[in-house]
Design a protein around this motif. Structure first.
Motif, PDB file in Angstrom:
ATOM      1  N   VAL A 109       0.850  -1.187   0.000  1.00  0.00           N
ATOM      2  CA  VAL A 109       0.000   0.000   0.000  1.00  0.00           C
ATOM      3  C   VAL A 109       0.887   1.239   0.000  1.00  0.00           C
ATOM      4  N   PHE A 110       0.553   2.171  -0.872  1.00  0.00           N
ATOM      5  CA  PHE A 110       1.310   3.417  -0.984  1.00  0.00           C
ATOM      6  C   PHE A 110       0.396   4.589  -0.661  1.00  0.00           C
ATOM      7  N   LEU A 111       0.988   5.628  -0.098  1.00  0.00           N
ATOM      8  CA  LEU A 111       0.256   6.852   0.190  1.00  0.00           C
ATOM      9  C   LEU A 111       0.626   7.900  -0.851  1.00  0.00           C
ATOM     10  N   LEU A 112      -0.361   8.292  -1.640  1.00  0.00           N
ATOM     11  CA  LEU A 112      -0.215   9.416  -2.557  1.00  0.00           C
ATOM     12  C   LEU A 112      -0.814  10.640  -1.873  1.00  0.00           C
ATOM     13  N   ASN A 113      -0.004  11.620  -1.598  1.00  0.00           N
ATOM     14  CA  ASN A 113      -0.525  12.840  -0.982  1.00  0.00           C
ATOM     15  C   ASN A 113      -0.077  14.051  -1.799  1.00  0.00           C
ATOM     16  N   PHE A 114      -1.019  14.931  -2.037  1.00  0.00           N
ATOM     17  CA  PHE A 114      -0.677  16.139  -2.777  1.00  0.00           C
ATOM     18  C   PHE A 114      -1.532  17.304  -2.307  1.00  0.00           C
ATOM     19  N   CYS A 115      -1.014  18.470  -2.535  1.00  0.00           N
ATOM     20  CA  CYS A 115      -1.701  19.713  -2.199  1.00  0.00           C
ATOM     21  C   CYS A 115      -1.740  20.567  -3.465  1.00  0.00           C
ATOM     22  N   CYS A 116      -2.902  21.157  -3.742  1.00  0.00           N
ATOM     23  CA  CYS A 116      -3.016  21.977  -4.938  1.00  0.00           C
ATOM     24  C   CYS A 116      -4.153  22.974  -4.765  1.00  0.00           C
ATOM     25  N   ILE A 137      -7.525   2.577  -5.882  1.00  0.00           N
ATOM     26  CA  ILE A 137      -7.750   3.395  -4.690  1.00  0.00           C
ATOM     27  C   ILE A 137      -8.376   2.524  -3.605  1.00  0.00           C
ATOM     28  N   LYS A 138      -7.669   2.349  -2.511  1.00  0.00           N
ATOM     29  CA  LYS A 138      -8.187   1.565  -1.382  1.00  0.00           C
ATOM     30  C   LYS A 138      -8.941   2.448  -0.394  1.00  0.00           C
ATOM     31  N   LYS A 139      -8.375   3.610  -0.098  1.00  0.00           N
ATOM     32  CA  LYS A 139      -9.008   4.591   0.795  1.00  0.00           C
ATOM     33  C   LYS A 139      -8.613   5.984   0.328  1.00  0.00           C
ATOM     34  N   VAL A 140      -9.423   6.950   0.655  1.00  0.00           N
ATOM     35  CA  VAL A 140      -9.104   8.314   0.264  1.00  0.00           C
ATOM     36  C   VAL A 140      -9.660   9.273   1.301  1.00  0.00           C
ATOM     37  N   LYS A 141      -8.942  10.356   1.509  1.00  0.00           N
ATOM     38  CA  LYS A 141      -9.445  11.453   2.324  1.00  0.00           C
ATOM     39  C   LYS A 141      -9.108  12.746   1.599  1.00  0.00           C
ATOM     40  N   PRO A 146      -9.925  26.612   3.957  1.00  0.00           N
ATOM     41  CA  PRO A 146     -10.678  27.862   3.759  1.00  0.00           C
ATOM     42  C   PRO A 146     -10.120  28.765   2.665  1.00  0.00           C
ATOM     43  N   ASP A 147      -8.808  28.642   2.372  1.00  0.00           N
ATOM     44  CA  ASP A 147      -8.226  29.509   1.348  1.00  0.00           C
ATOM     45  C   ASP A 147      -8.253  28.877  -0.046  1.00  0.00           C
ATOM     46  N   GLY A 148      -9.078  27.818  -0.213  1.00  0.00           N
ATOM     47  CA  GLY A 148      -9.281  27.262  -1.546  1.00  0.00           C
ATOM     48  C   GLY A 148      -8.250  26.256  -1.994  1.00  0.00           C
ATOM     49  N   LYS A 149      -7.478  25.708  -1.071  1.00  0.00           N
ATOM     50  CA  LYS A 149      -6.517  24.665  -1.414  1.00  0.00           C
ATOM     51  C   LYS A 149      -7.109  23.286  -1.094  1.00  0.00           C
ATOM     52  N   VAL A 150      -6.643  22.284  -1.810  1.00  0.00           N
ATOM     53  CA  VAL A 150      -7.104  20.915  -1.623  1.00  0.00           C
ATOM     54  C   VAL A 150      -5.953  20.067  -1.108  1.00  0.00           C
ATOM     55  N   ILE A 151      -6.213  19.315  -0.049  1.00  0.00           N
ATOM     56  CA  ILE A 151      -5.238  18.362   0.483  1.00  0.00           C
ATOM     57  C   ILE A 151      -5.830  16.972   0.314  1.00  0.00           C
ATOM     58  N   ASP A 152      -5.189  16.152  -0.510  1.00  0.00           N
ATOM     59  CA  ASP A 152      -5.710  14.827  -0.848  1.00  0.00           C
ATOM     60  C   ASP A 152      -4.755  13.741  -0.363  1.00  0.00           C
ATOM     61  N   LEU A 153      -5.319  12.732   0.266  1.00  0.00           N
ATOM     62  CA  LEU A 153      -4.563  11.559   0.691  1.00  0.00           C
ATOM     63  C   LEU A 153      -5.210  10.330   0.052  1.00  0.00           C
ATOM     64  N   ILE A 365     -16.802  19.100  -4.736  1.00  0.00           N
ATOM     65  CA  ILE A 365     -16.638  18.248  -3.555  1.00  0.00           C
ATOM     66  C   ILE A 365     -15.812  18.999  -2.522  1.00  0.00           C
ATOM     67  N   PHE A 366     -16.347  19.099  -1.313  1.00  0.00           N
ATOM     68  CA  PHE A 366     -15.630  19.765  -0.231  1.00  0.00           C
ATOM     69  C   PHE A 366     -14.805  18.766   0.577  1.00  0.00           C
ATOM     70  N   LEU A 367     -15.377  17.578   0.814  1.00  0.00           N
ATOM     71  CA  LEU A 367     -14.720  16.559   1.632  1.00  0.00           C
ATOM     72  C   LEU A 367     -15.157  15.194   1.125  1.00  0.00           C
TER      73      LEU A 367
END
Length: 412
Positions: A109-116, A137-141, A146-153, A365-367
């Motif tokens: 299992v690998f964690l792909l995390n990015f911010c954009c 994709i096994k799991k995602v969060k 509030p400043d319009g950035k997305v943090i994806d795991l 999508i917010f969350l």
């Protein structure tokens, strides 16, 4: 000795435009093989128009007539179908099939995390790239600041088992960076250990409020809003026509993954198919005839077992997935769920279809969270998506629910 490697799966292109492609599988048999093949076909975005299955319990011959996307990677599909069949060995440089199977180890299992920076349709575009690269994709969060950035795991596994290599990792990051463009801020992929995977697990049980909203495990007389189920299902069982098999006849409305839903149900019940025929009829109807037997080689004569199997098949064909829009205080949450096979495998492309439907509905999508939970006596994959309403949800809630349902069922 067995048959040549290239003859296990044969893909015959259509003779003329508009005709289906012919997939022929000829290999040793195993319980659940039909399910595994149908899951792969579904993952590649293909629809099965017709199917024939025959086996003597040791060797099987399966033919599918399929249609789908113009960009289908047929050579890769062939490779994946071959891998689903009982394994092959090499003799004198020529590959032959043999029937003994080696248990496979769990995938890393690998964690792909990015911010954009956020934009409409971003999550679907990322999901599409991961699917194209055969990253599951096994799991995602997913969360929005509030400043319009997305943090994806994203917790992902690699069908090709190469994500530990620098080349494969760089390729994945390159494709994702290209799709996100100037919006990308940071991106990384790392192998995670079992302790991280365990910490990221969703709680085994969902809150009662959610299970009441989505998991009505009894079939309702009327579907709310007409979007929660197919039109009809007719299932009959006969033990008189064949001396050795129970005949199951199904008539129902067609939907994306229909044959997969039937096959995974039979696999979970450890039912063997000796002969089967699937035919898509006009106006979206389907007819399926299956000659089946239990693992002990006997018919299904116990009325309780017949009723149990018939009820489960009816449920899976009327409601292969659950879709609901619910209120969470001032917020709106989309809930989608599908049962997990006893083997632990989930339904392909669910998150892809959800994000595509929301993109087409111009809904952000917010969350988003994906987790597996126990409901009743089964494990379910649950997608919880908090919609970004901004100044108010521009699309009516029932239209969102209907749009997602139709996309998942292939009725868009």
């Amino acid at each position: 000795m067995g048959i040549l490697y290239d003859d296990v799966v044969i893909i015959s292109p259509p003779e003329k435009d508009g005709d289906p492609t012919l997939l022929t599988v000829n290999c040793p048999d195993k319980t659940g093989l039909g399910c595994d093949l149908c899951r792969i076909i579904l993952f590649f975005g293909l629809n099965i128009l017709r199917g024939d299955v025959s086996t003597d319990g040791k060797w099987c011959y399966i033919v599918f007539w399929v249609v789908g996307k113009q960009r289908t990677r047929w050579s890769l599909l062939k490779k994946r179908l071959i891998e689903a069949c009982p394994s092959f060995s090499s003799a004198s440089g020529i590959s032959y099939y043999r029937s003994d199977l080696q248990p496979s180890k769990p995938s890393d299992v690998f964690l792909l995390n990015f911010c954009c920076h956020d934009r409409k349709g971003l999550l679907h575009d990322v999901t599409e790239v991961l699917c194209e690269l055969e990253l599951t994709i096994k799991k995602v969060k997913v969360s929005t600041t509030p400043d319009g950035k997305v943090i994806d795991l994203f917790f992902i596994t690699d069908t090709r088992e190469l994500l530990h290599t620098k080349k494969r990792k760089d390729e994945t990051i390159e494709y994702l960076t290209e799709i996100m463009g100037d919006a990308i801020i940071s991106i990384d992929i790392e192998l995670v250990g079992p302790e991280i995977t365990a910490c990221s697990q969703a709680p085994p049980f969902l809150p009662t409020a959610i299970t009441e909203d989505v998991f009505d495990l009894e079939l309702p007389d009327l579907a709310r809003g007409g979007t929660l189920r197919s039109d009809y299902v007719s299932i009959t069982m006969d033990n008189l026509l064949s001396p050795a098999h129970t005949l199951v006849q199904i008539m129902c409305q067609d939907h994306k993954g229909l044959l997969y839903d039937i096959m995974r149900t039979l696999k979970d019940y450890n039912i063997q198919i000796s002969y089967g025929r699937f035919t898509a009829k006009p106006r979206g109807k389907c007819e399926i005839d299956l000659f089946i037997m239990q693992a002990d080689g006997k018919k299904i004569v116990d009325p309780n077992k017949q009723n149990s199997l018939s009820s489960r098949l009816r449920m899976e064909l009327l409601r292969p997935l659950r879709v609901a829009i619910v209120s969470r205080g001032p917020d709106t949450e989309l809930l989608v769920s599908n049962p997990v096979e006893l083997s632990g495998k989930g339904r392909p492309l669910v998150f892809y279809d959800i994000t595509l439907a929301l993109k087409m509905l111009d809904t952000c999508i917010f969350l988003a969270k994906i987790g597996r939970h126990l409901i009743g006596d089964r494990e379910w994959e649950v997608y919880r998506i908090l919609l970004d309403e901004g100044e108010g949800l521009s699309v009516p809630r029932n239209k969102v629910e209907e749009g997602v349902w139709k996309m998942l069922m292939g009725w868009e």
